[in-house]
Design a protein around this motif. Structure first.
Motif, PDB file in Angstrom:
ATOM      1  N   PRO A  65      13.272 -11.635 -41.811  1.00  0.00           N
ATOM      2  CA  PRO A  65      12.894 -11.781 -40.399  1.00  0.00           C
ATOM      3  C   PRO A  65      14.083 -11.770 -39.447  1.00  0.00           C
ATOM      4  CG  PRO A  65      11.731 -13.389 -41.746  1.00  0.00           C
ATOM      5  CD  PRO A  65      12.747 -12.744 -42.626  1.00  0.00           C
ATOM      6  N   THR A  66      15.212 -12.300 -39.892  1.00  0.00           N
ATOM      7  CA  THR A  66      16.398 -12.303 -39.047  1.00  0.00           C
ATOM      8  C   THR A  66      16.891 -10.886 -38.811  1.00  0.00           C
ATOM      9  OG1 THR A  66      16.997 -14.428 -40.030  1.00  0.00           O
ATOM     10  CG2 THR A  66      18.680 -13.322 -38.739  1.00  0.00           C
ATOM     11  N   LEU A  67      16.745 -10.027 -39.819  1.00  0.00           N
ATOM     12  CA  LEU A  67      17.134  -8.626 -39.669  1.00  0.00           C
ATOM     13  C   LEU A  67      16.198  -7.907 -38.700  1.00  0.00           C
ATOM     14  CD1 LEU A  67      19.183  -6.552 -40.563  1.00  0.00           C
ATOM     15  CD2 LEU A  67      17.784  -6.077 -42.589  1.00  0.00           C
ATOM     16  N   ILE A  68      14.907  -8.234 -38.744  1.00  0.00           N
ATOM     17  CA  ILE A  68      13.953  -7.672 -37.778  1.00  0.00           C
ATOM     18  C   ILE A  68      14.306  -8.134 -36.367  1.00  0.00           C
ATOM     19  CG2 ILE A  68      11.559  -7.753 -36.999  1.00  0.00           C
ATOM     20  CD1 ILE A  68      11.824  -5.966 -39.335  1.00  0.00           C
ATOM     21  N   ALA A  69      14.625  -9.426 -36.211  1.00  0.00           N
ATOM     22  CA  ALA A  69      15.002  -9.949 -34.894  1.00  0.00           C
ATOM     23  C   ALA A  69      16.260  -9.264 -34.380  1.00  0.00           C
ATOM     24  CB  ALA A  69      15.204 -11.460 -34.969  1.00  0.00           C
ATOM     25  N   TRP A  70      17.205  -9.003 -35.264  1.00  0.00           N
ATOM     26  CA  TRP A  70      18.439  -8.310 -34.898  1.00  0.00           C
ATOM     27  C   TRP A  70      18.123  -6.897 -34.396  1.00  0.00           C
ATOM     28  CZ3 TRP A  70      23.117  -7.587 -38.780  1.00  0.00           C
ATOM     29  CH2 TRP A  70      24.267  -7.293 -38.049  1.00  0.00           C
ATOM     30  N   THR A  71      17.219  -6.222 -35.094  1.00  0.00           N
ATOM     31  CA  THR A  71      16.794  -4.882 -34.675  1.00  0.00           C
ATOM     32  C   THR A  71      16.190  -4.923 -33.276  1.00  0.00           C
ATOM     33  OG1 THR A  71      16.280  -4.369 -36.999  1.00  0.00           O
ATOM     34  CG2 THR A  71      15.379  -2.895 -35.325  1.00  0.00           C
ATOM     35  N   THR A  72      15.319  -5.897 -33.042  1.00  0.00           N
ATOM     36  CA  THR A  72      14.678  -6.038 -31.732  1.00  0.00           C
ATOM     37  C   THR A  72      15.697  -6.326 -30.646  1.00  0.00           C
ATOM     38  OG1 THR A  72      12.667  -6.867 -32.791  1.00  0.00           O
ATOM     39  CG2 THR A  72      12.917  -7.300 -30.447  1.00  0.00           C
ATOM     40  N   ASP A  73      16.654  -7.195 -30.930  1.00  0.00           N
ATOM     41  CA  ASP A  73      17.717  -7.504 -29.972  1.00  0.00           C
ATOM     42  C   ASP A  73      18.427  -6.239 -29.510  1.00  0.00           C
ATOM     43  OD1 ASP A  73      17.250 -10.202 -30.142  1.00  0.00           O
ATOM     44  OD2 ASP A  73      18.897 -10.614 -31.530  1.00  0.00           O
ATOM     45  N   GLN A  74      18.729  -5.381 -30.466  1.00  0.00           N
ATOM     46  CA  GLN A  74      19.571  -4.225 -30.186  1.00  0.00           C
ATOM     47  C   GLN A  74      18.817  -3.043 -29.567  1.00  0.00           C
ATOM     48  OE1 GLN A  74      23.036  -4.116 -30.531  1.00  0.00           O
ATOM     49  NE2 GLN A  74      22.598  -6.303 -30.685  1.00  0.00           N
ATOM     50  N   ILE A  75      17.478  -3.095 -29.601  1.00  0.00           N
ATOM     51  CA  ILE A  75      16.701  -2.003 -28.985  1.00  0.00           C
ATOM     52  C   ILE A  75      15.761  -2.606 -27.945  1.00  0.00           C
ATOM     53  CG2 ILE A  75      15.504   0.171 -29.502  1.00  0.00           C
ATOM     54  CD1 ILE A  75      15.988  -0.243 -32.409  1.00  0.00           C
ATOM     55  N   VAL A  85      25.835  -1.171 -51.885  1.00  0.00           N
ATOM     56  CA  VAL A  85      25.893  -0.259 -50.737  1.00  0.00           C
ATOM     57  C   VAL A  85      25.433  -0.976 -49.464  1.00  0.00           C
ATOM     58  CG1 VAL A  85      24.990   1.883 -49.761  1.00  0.00           C
ATOM     59  CG2 VAL A  85      25.571   1.776 -52.183  1.00  0.00           C
ATOM     60  N   TRP A  86      24.347  -1.748 -49.578  1.00  0.00           N
ATOM     61  CA  TRP A  86      23.822  -2.492 -48.420  1.00  0.00           C
ATOM     62  C   TRP A  86      24.875  -3.457 -47.877  1.00  0.00           C
ATOM     63  CZ3 TRP A  86      23.061  -7.466 -46.800  1.00  0.00           C
ATOM     64  CH2 TRP A  86      22.161  -7.670 -45.753  1.00  0.00           C
ATOM     65  N   PHE A  87      25.505  -4.185 -48.767  1.00  0.00           N
ATOM     66  CA  PHE A  87      26.461  -5.214 -48.348  1.00  0.00           C
ATOM     67  C   PHE A  87      27.665  -4.591 -47.648  1.00  0.00           C
ATOM     68  CE2 PHE A  87      29.756  -8.471 -49.086  1.00  0.00           C
ATOM     69  CZ  PHE A  87      29.098  -9.576 -48.564  1.00  0.00           C
ATOM     70  N   THR A  88      28.172  -3.486 -48.188  1.00  0.00           N
ATOM     71  CA  THR A  88      29.343  -2.860 -47.575  1.00  0.00           C
ATOM     72  C   THR A  88      28.991  -2.220 -46.234  1.00  0.00           C
ATOM     73  OG1 THR A  88      28.908  -0.842 -48.871  1.00  0.00           O
ATOM     74  CG2 THR A  88      30.475  -2.424 -49.778  1.00  0.00           C
ATOM     75  N   THR A  89      27.756  -1.748 -46.095  1.00  0.00           N
ATOM     76  CA  THR A  89      27.344  -1.087 -44.853  1.00  0.00           C
ATOM     77  C   THR A  89      27.020  -2.080 -43.750  1.00  0.00           C
ATOM     78  OG1 THR A  89      26.344   0.607 -46.268  1.00  0.00           O
ATOM     79  CG2 THR A  89      25.816   0.724 -43.941  1.00  0.00           C
ATOM     80  N   LEU A  90      26.899  -3.350 -44.081  1.00  0.00           N
ATOM     81  CA  LEU A  90      26.568  -4.373 -43.081  1.00  0.00           C
ATOM     82  C   LEU A  90      27.619  -4.443 -41.977  1.00  0.00           C
ATOM     83  CD1 LEU A  90      24.497  -6.600 -42.434  1.00  0.00           C
ATOM     84  CD2 LEU A  90      25.890  -8.187 -43.779  1.00  0.00           C
ATOM     85  N   ALA A  91      28.819  -3.939 -42.265  1.00  0.00           N
ATOM     86  CA  ALA A  91      29.878  -3.953 -41.248  1.00  0.00           C
ATOM     87  C   ALA A  91      29.537  -3.040 -40.064  1.00  0.00           C
ATOM     88  CB  ALA A  91      31.205  -3.526 -41.872  1.00  0.00           C
ATOM     89  N   LEU A  92      28.704  -2.026 -40.287  1.00  0.00           N
ATOM     90  CA  LEU A  92      28.411  -1.060 -39.221  1.00  0.00           C
ATOM     91  C   LEU A  92      27.748  -1.684 -37.995  1.00  0.00           C
ATOM     92  CD1 LEU A  92      27.283   2.139 -41.176  1.00  0.00           C
ATOM     93  CD2 LEU A  92      29.373   1.811 -39.842  1.00  0.00           C
ATOM     94  N   GLU A 101      27.718  -3.366 -32.459  1.00  0.00           N
ATOM     95  CA  GLU A 101      27.265  -4.386 -31.526  1.00  0.00           C
ATOM     96  C   GLU A 101      28.419  -4.881 -30.662  1.00  0.00           C
ATOM     97  OE1 GLU A 101      24.660  -8.530 -31.616  1.00  0.00           O
ATOM     98  OE2 GLU A 101      25.800  -7.929 -33.385  1.00  0.00           O
ATOM     99  N   ARG A 102      29.552  -5.153 -31.276  1.00  0.00           N
ATOM    100  CA  ARG A 102      30.708  -5.646 -30.530  1.00  0.00           C
ATOM    101  C   ARG A 102      31.281  -4.557 -29.629  1.00  0.00           C
ATOM    102  NH1 ARG A 102      33.838  -9.429 -35.047  1.00  0.00           N
ATOM    103  NH2 ARG A 102      32.206 -11.024 -35.151  1.00  0.00           N
TER     104      ARG A 102
END
Length: 505
Positions: free
Chosen positions: A375-385, A436-443, A448-449
């Motif tokens: 759910p936190t990832l969904i909230a993050w998606t909503t924040d950014q769009i 792969v997921w963990f390393t791509t989390l930096a994107l 965002e920053r």
């Protein structure tokens, strides 16, 4: 102290309704919680109640009664995914155009009726047809309700509300296990029906009435709501709240939509992260149940149905903890890092397999906890769009389509039922996707920053203020000029006044 005063104080303490929130807004958010989350949670709950029923029925003699040997369970699940996938994106585009309080309940009735039909199938072929239709009806539930839930709340409210919505899924999964355990024990062969058939009947009885609740109470989205339970002032306030947060109303379906979708980094990055998260935690579902079933000397059928809910149960507190933390901290990425570590740990242990039994069992639990951070990832998606409702709706729908397509294809290759419970290929696949997921989390953290800096710079430029970055750059240039002047002074013996003049110039 009255009960209402106690509830008010409690909600302030847990920051559900912040103390500084005006009373009229508090009343509105309270109504939204009941009207929006009420139906969304019930709909999502019944969806997973009906979907999870198949696995519980399979380990409760459905396999033997319908001759579902070999990889037939994989093909049945694949048929559900086909029905579920083909209408995802069109469904979320439709829901931006027509009243959700009618569209979503209609879908609820459709899959409820075919869940009921599953109770009376006579063979494998009929079961395939029923699961396809259940998937087709359920297609609107998750993406539709996710879109509506994320269209009503402020950014600081999104994480916790998404956690409540998400919790409906494991609760549905858990209840399916408990119902199957009870029907196997108490209703097997009642009225000539096996216990697993009674499971589908009970699920349908729970599912179909929820549609009536949706028609009456579900308020659609703020900009077109006609809910009788909200006053005109509250409807206006609901829209004002979102505008203050940067959420923009619908701009309609037009030719620019495709360009708007594919020109956003958020579309690619968050769809990717959401899909690969599902692959990384896949073992916490059916593989865990079949791991338990493979030990008949240790676990009876009712025990398998009960214990199989553990990974779902643990994801509920995980969802709330991650949501509260991310809402109050004001960032989403920290809990995603923790979730990635848990995915890596669990999949490494299960890939090795020859580890102590307790560690193996805990590895499944770790994946369940990681799943709870979704759910936190969904909230993050909503924040950014937040600035484009249609792009947000399509992003969520696309992630769900690709996620379900992976659930259609990957289990046939990496998780064939005949390889249970070892699933060597499956665990290697999940470990690979976790890395792969963990390393791509930096994107998304970087983008965002970067966007925040660009937005700040644009704001400062628009009002004629030099940004801190530019100011530091200017100071650096001045310092270099001054240093250069000092060097020249040593060489040319220039006067202090000349040095100063060079530096200032």
């Amino acid at each position: 102290m009255t009960i209402s005063h106690f509830i008010k104080r409690f909600t302030e303490i847990i920051a559900w309704y912040p103390k500084e929130m005006p009373m009229n807004e508090r009343i509105l958010v309270h109504k939204i919680d009941w009207l929006v989350l009420g139906f969304a949670c019930l709909s999502f709950f019944t969806k997973f109640l009906d979907v999870s029923a198949l696995t519980n029925a399979y380990v409760s003699n459905m396999k033997e009664d319908l001759n579902l040997y070999g990889n037939r369970l994989n093909y049945i699940n694949a048929m559900y995914e086909v029905g579920y996938c083909i209408f995802q994106i069109p469904s979320n585009m439709i829901i931006t155009r027509i009243p959700a309080q009618y569209y979503l309940p209609a879908a609820e009735v459709l899959w409820g009726l075919f869940t009921l039909g599953t109770a009376f199938v006579k063979n494998y072929q009929q079961l395939l047809a029923m699961r396809f239709m259940v998937g087709l009806g359920a297609t609107a539930s998750y993406v539709g309700c996710t879109h509506i839930v994320n269209s009503w709340y402020r950014r600081s409210e999104l994480g916790r509300r998404n956690a409540i919505f998400y919790s409906s899924m494991p609760i549905g999964t858990m209840l399916a296990g408990y119902i199957q355990s009870a029907t196997y024990t108490h209703l097997d062969n009642t009225a000539g029906l096996q216990g697993w058939r009674w499971l589908f009947i009970i699920c349908a009885i729970i599912t179909i009435p929820i549609a009536g609740f949706g028609v009456i109470f579900f308020p659609d989205v703020p900009e077109r709501t006609k809910s009788r339970f909200l006053t005109d002032e509250e409807k206006k306030l609901a829209q004002t709240r979102l505008l203050e947060e940067g959420f923009q109303p619908s701009t309609g379906l037009n030719r620019s939509l495709i360009k708007r979708v594919f020109s956003r980094w958020q579309f690619y990055v968050f769809v990717y992260l959401l899909v690969f998260r599902g692959m990384g935690v896949y073992a916490s579902g059916t593989p865990f149940t079949l791991f338990l079933k493979a030990q008949p000397d240790k676990y009876s059928i009712p025990r398998v149905n009960d214990l199989g809910t553990v990974t779902s149960a643990i994801s509920i507190p995980a969802a709330f903890i991650s949501a509260y933390y991310s809402d109050l901290r004001g960032n989403r990425w920290e809990m995603q890092v923790l979730g990635g570590i848990l995915m890596l740990f669990g999949n490494i242990c299960l890939t090795i397999w020859d580890v102590p039994y307790g560690l193996k069992f805990f590895s499944f639990i770790a994946l369940g906890i990681a799943h709870g951070f979704s759910p936190t990832l969904i909230a993050w998606t909503t924040d950014q769009i937040s600035d484009d409702l249609e792009v947000r709706a399509i992003t969520i729908a696309t992630y769900n389509v690709l996620g379900e397509m992976s659930n259609l294809v990957v289990p046939l290759v990496a998780w064939p039922t005949t390889k249970a419970p070892r699933y060597k290929g499956g665990y290697i696949w999940s470990l690979t996707t976790s890395i792969v997921w963990f390393t791509t989390l930096a994107l998304p953290i970087y983008f965002e920053r970067r966007d925040r800096r660009l937005k700040l710079r644009g704001t400062l430029d628009s009002i004629g203020v030099i940004s801190p970055t530019e100011e530091k750059e200017g100071e650096s240039e001045l310092g270099e000029s001054y240093s250069h002047s000092l060097n020249n002074d040593e060489k040319n013996k220039s006067s202090p006044a000349e040095i100063t003049a060079v530096a200032v110039s």
